[in-house]
Design a protein around this motif. Structure first.
Motif, PDB file in Angstrom:
ATOM      1  N   ALA A   1       0.830  -1.209   0.000  1.00 26.79           N
ATOM      2  CA  ALA A   1       0.000   0.000   0.000  1.00 26.79           C
ATOM      3  C   ALA A   1       0.861   1.254   0.000  1.00 26.79           C
ATOM      4  O   ALA A   1       0.534   2.253  -0.663  1.00 26.79           O
ATOM      5  CB  ALA A   1      -0.921  -0.017   1.213  1.00 26.79           C
ATOM      6  N   GLN A   2       1.971   1.215   0.718  1.00 24.03           N
ATOM      7  CA  GLN A   2       2.855   2.368   0.788  1.00 24.03           C
ATOM      8  C   GLN A   2       3.650   2.558  -0.505  1.00 24.03           C
ATOM      9  O   GLN A   2       3.984   3.686  -0.873  1.00 24.03           O
ATOM     10  CB  GLN A   2       3.804   2.222   1.972  1.00 24.03           C
ATOM     11  N   ALA A   3       3.949   1.450  -1.180  1.00 22.61           N
ATOM     12  CA  ALA A   3       4.740   1.531  -2.415  1.00 22.61           C
ATOM     13  C   ALA A   3       3.903   1.991  -3.598  1.00 22.61           C
ATOM     14  O   ALA A   3       4.446   2.477  -4.601  1.00 22.61           O
ATOM     15  CB  ALA A   3       5.376   0.168  -2.716  1.00 22.61           C
ATOM     16  N   GLY A   4       2.579   1.840  -3.504  1.00 21.05           N
ATOM     17  CA  GLY A   4       1.724   2.225  -4.624  1.00 21.05           C
ATOM     18  C   GLY A   4       1.927   1.297  -5.807  1.00 21.05           C
ATOM     19  O   GLY A   4       1.858   0.079  -5.669  1.00 21.05           O
ATOM     20  N   GLU A   5       2.203   1.871  -6.959  1.00 20.77           N
ATOM     21  CA  GLU A   5       2.396   1.058  -8.159  1.00 20.77           C
ATOM     22  C   GLU A   5       3.802   0.484  -8.255  1.00 20.77           C
ATOM     23  O   GLU A   5       4.046  -0.407  -9.067  1.00 20.77           O
ATOM     24  CB  GLU A   5       2.095   1.899  -9.400  1.00 20.77           C
ATOM     25  N   ALA A   6       4.709   0.972  -7.445  1.00 23.47           N
ATOM     26  CA  ALA A   6       6.081   0.455  -7.461  1.00 23.47           C
ATOM     27  C   ALA A   6       6.133  -0.886  -6.717  1.00 23.47           C
ATOM     28  O   ALA A   6       5.277  -1.169  -5.879  1.00 23.47           O
ATOM     29  CB  ALA A   6       7.026   1.448  -6.805  1.00 23.47           C
ATOM     30  N   PRO A   7       7.136  -1.722  -7.005  1.00 21.69           N
ATOM     31  CA  PRO A   7       7.276  -2.978  -6.266  1.00 21.69           C
ATOM     32  C   PRO A   7       7.565  -2.691  -4.797  1.00 21.69           C
ATOM     33  O   PRO A   7       8.259  -1.718  -4.468  1.00 21.69           O
ATOM     34  CB  PRO A   7       8.475  -3.657  -6.943  1.00 21.69           C
ATOM     35  N   PRO A   8       7.056  -3.507  -3.882  1.00 27.14           N
ATOM     36  CA  PRO A   8       7.375  -3.301  -2.467  1.00 27.14           C
ATOM     37  C   PRO A   8       8.863  -3.515  -2.227  1.00 27.14           C
ATOM     38  O   PRO A   8       9.527  -4.261  -2.957  1.00 27.14           O
ATOM     39  CB  PRO A   8       6.533  -4.363  -1.749  1.00 27.14           C
ATOM     40  N   PRO A   9       9.431  -2.864  -1.229  1.00 26.26           N
ATOM     41  CA  PRO A   9      10.872  -2.950  -1.008  1.00 26.26           C
ATOM     42  C   PRO A   9      11.299  -4.307  -0.450  1.00 26.26           C
ATOM     43  O   PRO A   9      10.495  -5.036   0.144  1.00 26.26           O
ATOM     44  CB  PRO A   9      11.118  -1.851   0.032  1.00 26.26           C
ATOM     45  N   ALA A  10      12.562  -4.629  -0.646  1.00 27.91           N
ATOM     46  CA  ALA A  10      13.147  -5.786   0.037  1.00 27.91           C
ATOM     47  C   ALA A  10      13.192  -5.481   1.530  1.00 27.91           C
ATOM     48  O   ALA A  10      13.270  -4.321   1.942  1.00 27.91           O
ATOM     49  CB  ALA A  10      14.546  -6.053  -0.497  1.00 27.91           C
TER      50      ALA A  10
ATOM     51  N   VAL B   1      10.987 -10.337  -1.105  1.00 23.34           N
ATOM     52  CA  VAL B   1      12.448 -10.381  -1.162  1.00 23.34           C
ATOM     53  C   VAL B   1      12.951 -10.048   0.241  1.00 23.34           C
ATOM     54  O   VAL B   1      12.720  -8.947   0.746  1.00 23.34           O
ATOM     55  CB  VAL B   1      13.004  -9.383  -2.190  1.00 23.34           C
ATOM     56  N   ALA B   2      13.615 -11.010   0.880  1.00 21.04           N
ATOM     57  CA  ALA B   2      13.948 -10.853   2.296  1.00 21.04           C
ATOM     58  C   ALA B   2      15.363 -11.325   2.599  1.00 21.04           C
ATOM     59  O   ALA B   2      15.901 -12.218   1.931  1.00 21.04           O
ATOM     60  CB  ALA B   2      12.955 -11.629   3.164  1.00 21.04           C
ATOM     61  N   VAL B   3      15.936 -10.708   3.624  1.00 20.15           N
ATOM     62  CA  VAL B   3      17.258 -11.057   4.131  1.00 20.15           C
ATOM     63  C   VAL B   3      17.114 -11.365   5.625  1.00 20.15           C
ATOM     64  O   VAL B   3      16.519 -10.560   6.349  1.00 20.15           O
ATOM     65  CB  VAL B   3      18.262  -9.904   3.939  1.00 20.15           C
ATOM     66  N   PRO B   4      17.624 -12.504   6.107  1.00 13.12           N
ATOM     67  CA  PRO B   4      17.525 -12.788   7.538  1.00 13.12           C
ATOM     68  C   PRO B   4      18.614 -12.075   8.327  1.00 13.12           C
ATOM     69  O   PRO B   4      19.755 -11.961   7.863  1.00 13.12           O
ATOM     70  CB  PRO B   4      17.705 -14.308   7.593  1.00 13.12           C
ATOM     71  N   VAL B   5      18.272 -11.603   9.514  1.00 15.86           N
ATOM     72  CA  VAL B   5      19.246 -11.048  10.453  1.00 15.86           C
ATOM     73  C   VAL B   5      18.947 -11.644  11.828  1.00 15.86           C
ATOM     74  O   VAL B   5      17.799 -11.615  12.286  1.00 15.86           O
ATOM     75  CB  VAL B   5      19.193  -9.511  10.498  1.00 15.86           C
ATOM     76  N   ALA B   6      19.975 -12.177  12.460  1.00 17.17           N
ATOM     77  CA  ALA B   6      19.799 -12.902  13.713  1.00 17.17           C
ATOM     78  C   ALA B   6      19.775 -11.974  14.918  1.00 17.17           C
ATOM     79  O   ALA B   6      20.527 -10.993  14.985  1.00 17.17           O
ATOM     80  CB  ALA B   6      20.914 -13.927  13.880  1.00 17.17           C
ATOM     81  N   ALA B   7      18.924 -12.299  15.873  1.00 18.70           N
ATOM     82  CA  ALA B   7      18.853 -11.522  17.108  1.00 18.70           C
ATOM     83  C   ALA B   7      20.074 -11.778  17.991  1.00 18.70           C
ATOM     84  O   ALA B   7      20.660 -10.849  18.552  1.00 18.70           O
ATOM     85  CB  ALA B   7      17.574 -11.863  17.867  1.00 18.70           C
ATOM     86  N   GLU B   8      20.473 -13.050  18.109  1.00 11.38           N
ATOM     87  CA  GLU B   8      21.596 -13.401  18.983  1.00 11.38           C
ATOM     88  C   GLU B   8      22.930 -13.211  18.246  1.00 11.38           C
ATOM     89  O   GLU B   8      23.020 -13.430  17.040  1.00 11.38           O
ATOM     90  CB  GLU B   8      21.488 -14.862  19.446  1.00 11.38           C
ATOM     91  N   ASP B   9      23.949 -12.850  18.990  1.00 11.60           N
ATOM     92  CA  ASP B   9      25.271 -12.662  18.379  1.00 11.60           C
ATOM     93  C   ASP B   9      25.803 -13.966  17.800  1.00 11.60           C
ATOM     94  O   ASP B   9      26.403 -13.978  16.720  1.00 11.60           O
ATOM     95  CB  ASP B   9      26.262 -12.116  19.419  1.00 11.60           C
TER      96      ASP B   9
END
Length: 234
Positions: A152-161, A184-192
């Motif tokens: 909804a925020q991107a409108g006609e553009a593709p949603p962001p990664a 399109v997603a990238v994982p980021v871990a909570a724990e070090d």
């Protein structure tokens, strides 16, 4: 306006769902017929994703933070680690847009709102865009509602990664669901680092079982052409 039932009670609806039960039965048969080898492959995958997930994205990205059931209206240990990672990313200017995910549990406060309060108490940067998604009951709904907001925020553009911030044991499931939803997603871990204590090992094994249930069920739906079942995660 009627109040929605809490997340915990709404989880029981899955046990009454014939598609969910069918996926569970097929997964059990696959487990038995393979002598547990297929399940072991999912264990290896979950552990590999958990161990290899980075602590920061490759560039500045919209960041989704998965909630968790609250304890006395406050974030529990795993949720605090996720929030701390998100705070670290914001301070390092790895993100300028945080989307906190999670509806209401047994109390009056949603997981997302509790996370927002925690971040503000710990000095979240003022310029950070902080949004809440408070309608979801599980990881799938977390991502589905987040996708709707971003589209909804991107409108006609593709949603962001997006960056998916969660506990290491949870990231394999998050990535599977995100891919299934076309994100399109990238994982980021909570724990070090990946913890190796008994409780965490049990969580990894449980996630492998749950991931197998989802993935085998979807593969079965595709095999038999059950569009209703396949559309459950779309």
């Amino acid at each position: 306006m009627p109040t929605k039932p809490p997340i915990r009670s709404r989880h029981w609806r899955y046990l009454l769902d014939r598609d969910v039960r069918q996926a569970g039965l097929v997964s059990l048969l696959v487990f038995l017929l393979s002598g547990g080898l297929v399940w072991l492959a999912y264990v290896i995958h979950v552990v590999r994703v958990a161990a290899r997930s980075p602590l920061a994205p490759p560039r500045r990205m919209v960041t989704l933070v998965f909630g968790q059931r609250l304890q006395h209206e406050q974030p529990a240990t795993d949720y605090r680690q996720r929030l701390q990672r998100a705070l670290t990313l914001a301070r390092a200017e790895c993100t300028d847009h945080l989307l906190l995910l999670g509806g209401r549990g047994e109390g009056q406060c949603s997981e997302a709102a509790a996370g927002q309060a925690w971040l503000r108490q710990h000095g979240v940067p003022e310029q950070l865009r902080l949004e809440l998604e408070e309608e979801s009951t599980d990881s799938l709904e977390n991502l589905r509602h987040a996708r709707q907001l971003l589209q909804a925020q991107a409108g006609e553009a593709p949603p962001p990664a997006v960056v998916l911030v969660s506990s290491r044991y949870h990231l394999a499931r998050c990535m599977l669901l995100a891919r299934r939803l076309g994100m399109v997603a990238v994982p980021v871990a909570a724990e070090d680092v990946l913890p190796w204590h008994p409780r965490y090992l049990l969580q990894l094994l449980g996630e492998a079982s749950y991931l197998m249930w989802i993935d085998v069920g979807l593969r079965w739906a595709d095999l038999i052409g059950n569009r209703r079942m396949a559309a459950r995660i779309s």
